[in-house]
Write a protein that holds these residues in place. Structure first.
Motif, PDB file in Angstrom:
ATOM      1  N   ASP A  17       0.854  -1.182   0.000  1.00  0.00           N
ATOM      2  CA  ASP A  17       0.000   0.000   0.000  1.00  0.00           C
ATOM      3  C   ASP A  17       0.896   1.240   0.000  1.00  0.00           C
ATOM      4  OD1 ASP A  17      -1.343   2.299   1.615  1.00  0.00           O
ATOM      5  OD2 ASP A  17      -3.018   1.046   1.001  1.00  0.00           O
ATOM      6  N   SER A  70       0.765   3.172   3.525  1.00  0.00           N
ATOM      7  CA  SER A  70       1.178   2.507   4.767  1.00  0.00           C
ATOM      8  C   SER A  70       2.480   1.734   4.621  1.00  0.00           C
ATOM      9  CB  SER A  70       0.084   1.553   5.258  1.00  0.00           C
ATOM     10  OG  SER A  70      -0.010   0.414   4.415  1.00  0.00           O
ATOM     11  N   THR A 108      -0.726  -5.995   1.556  1.00  0.00           N
ATOM     12  CA  THR A 108      -2.169  -6.066   1.769  1.00  0.00           C
ATOM     13  C   THR A 108      -2.716  -7.335   1.123  1.00  0.00           C
ATOM     14  OG1 THR A 108      -2.771  -4.948  -0.300  1.00  0.00           O
ATOM     15  CG2 THR A 108      -2.262  -3.540   1.619  1.00  0.00           C
ATOM     16  N   GLU A 151      -4.740  -7.471  -1.251  1.00  0.00           N
ATOM     17  CA  GLU A 151      -4.756  -7.226  -2.692  1.00  0.00           C
ATOM     18  C   GLU A 151      -3.364  -7.409  -3.301  1.00  0.00           C
ATOM     19  OE1 GLU A 151      -8.159  -5.723  -0.710  1.00  0.00           O
ATOM     20  OE2 GLU A 151      -6.052  -5.137  -0.372  1.00  0.00           O
ATOM     21  N   ALA A 199       0.277  -5.789   9.903  1.00  0.00           N
ATOM     22  CA  ALA A 199      -0.393  -6.124   8.645  1.00  0.00           C
ATOM     23  C   ALA A 199      -1.704  -6.853   8.945  1.00  0.00           C
ATOM     24  CB  ALA A 199       0.520  -6.981   7.779  1.00  0.00           C
ATOM     25  N   ASP A 200      -2.525  -7.011   7.913  1.00  0.00           N
ATOM     26  CA  ASP A 200      -3.839  -7.647   8.058  1.00  0.00           C
ATOM     27  C   ASP A 200      -3.655  -9.161   8.131  1.00  0.00           C
ATOM     28  OD1 ASP A 200      -6.443  -8.521   7.951  1.00  0.00           O
ATOM     29  OD2 ASP A 200      -7.005  -7.318   6.198  1.00  0.00           O
ATOM     30  N   PRO A 219      -3.306   1.278   9.954  1.00  0.00           N
ATOM     31  CA  PRO A 219      -4.542   0.498   9.824  1.00  0.00           C
ATOM     32  C   PRO A 219      -5.402   0.599  11.081  1.00  0.00           C
ATOM     33  CG  PRO A 219      -2.625  -0.785   9.158  1.00  0.00           C
ATOM     34  CD  PRO A 219      -2.107   0.452   9.799  1.00  0.00           C
TER      35      PRO A 219
END
Length: 387
Positions: free
Chosen positions: A104, A107, A111, A113, A140-141, A291
């Protein structure tokens, strides 16, 4: 005499840290002694993992993670391009190929994506691991990245040297970086500019007892002592490495770890002060996006600067800030740009990583900074940018 330069980061070593090292020097074991296990146990409890394995440095931690997973030559590992060299290099140490993921641009984080895009470039190689980096200290996610990795037959290994103390909330569940709820392992570094310091040092956390055993074996030459064998007997089924962390450094680590809450609170306070002090410089200067799920203990105070709009180059900004007593650093040059990786994989188009690199600059952030130092940095940046 000129005022001292505020570095972008530095260790905080106090008298009790020195006393802890002196006590270790006077003890029976300088290495492979009981202080290693004490540091490992305390670290595992701190982050909420079942096992923690100390090692020589953060790069060794990543290499050990690849060895523990038995990643083979020709297999694939996905790493973000915005990271330190070691995240990608650890795959090459075992002969695996690196597939670079974009990030991203606001950030710097991998991600879902950008991971999905990287997955399309794995080709017919077997994907073994995905290495998200908790850049700056922001998480991170992990649930989404873990789900994508699992669907592709791989596991997560969190590259977490920036994020000791960071907490997360995915849904209503409170989590800590390093608890390895969503990953096979998480790796840490105790380099002097990190949240706690041992000089050099690293740690791998995991909830898998088998992985922990293999990490310990591979950090000590690959030696094992079969049950029931003679007391002097050892065997080496495969070669490992001398990646041990001495008791002397573990003693410093234990002392530093006891201060983590204080260090974390100070870093959070300084980050909040920066947000307020830099707000008037928007949109030329923006704090890196954080985030919603992440409550970071920031290792790096990264800002994104529109150098073109300000009419100055980054080099001019860096040099003029230094003249005003403010040290800075760039985190990071995209790894896919490095000559070795360009020669191996060709020129890649990763626009998020390029956009991040073009604007990023790390400002001073460490617990010993005074409140007034944040204002000094903000005023210096304002003057340099002509804002």
């Amino acid at each position: 005499m000129a005022d001292p330069i505020l570095p972008y980061g530095r260790q905080t070593i106090e008298d009790d840290d020195i006393a802890a090292v002196v006590a270790a020097l006077k003890a029976d074991f300088l290495t492979t002694g009981p202080t290693v296990a004490a540091f490992e146990n305390a670290f595992a409890e701190t982050v909420g993992a079942r096992h923690a394995v100390a090692c020589a440095n953060g790069t060794a931690a990543l290499h050990l993670a690849m060895l523990a997973l038995e990643v083979q030559a020709g297999e694939a590992v996905i790493a973000p391009s915005i990271t330190f060299l070691a995240t990608a290099n650890c795959a090459r140490y075992v002969g695996a190929e690196v597939v670079f993921a974009d990030v991203d641009p606001m950030s710097g984080l991998m991600t879902p994506e950008t991971l999905a895009d990287a997955l399309t470039r794995v080709g017919d190689r077997r994907l073994r691991a995905v290495l998200p980096v908790h850049l700056r200290g922001d998480a991170a996610d992990l649930p989404a990245l873990s789900a994508l990795a699992a669907e592709a037959g791989a596991v997560l290994v969190e590259d977490a040297p920036h994020a000791l103390g960071t907490t997360m909330a995915f849904g209503n569940v409170a989590e800590r970086v390093g608890d390895a709820r969503h990953s096979a392992m998480a790796t840490f570094s105790f380099h002097p500019v990190k949240t706690i310091a041992t000089g050099e040092g690293g740690m791998v956390t995991t909830n898998d007892a088998g992985l922990a055993d293999r990490l310990r074996t591979m950090r000590s030459h690959g030696m094992v002592r079969p049950a029931g064998s003679d007391p002097w007997w050892y065997e080496m089924p495969e070669p490992g490495f001398n990646y041990r962390l001495p008791d002397i450094l573990c003693a410093l680590g234990l002392s530093q770890l006891a201060k983590l809450d204080r260090f974390a609170a100070r870093r959070r306070a300084l980050a909040k002060a920066y947000e307020a002090a830099l707000a008037p410089l928007a949109p030329i200067v923006r704090v890196a996006t954080r985030p919603a799920w992440s409550d970071p203990v920031l290792h790096l105070m990264c800002v994104l600067i529109d150098f073109a709009a300000a009419g100055v180059t980054r080099r001019e900004v860096v040099e003029r800030l230094r003249e005003r007593g403010v040290g800075t650093q760039v985190h990071y040059i995209p790894v896919h740009r490095q000559p070795y990786y360009r020669a191996r994989y060709g020129d890649l188009s990763l626009p998020g990583a390029e956009a991040w690199y073009d604007r990023c600059l790390s400002l001073p952030l460490y617990p010993a900074m005074a409140d007034a130092d944040v204002g000094k940095v903000a005023e210096a940046l304002k003057a340099v940018l002509g804002a």
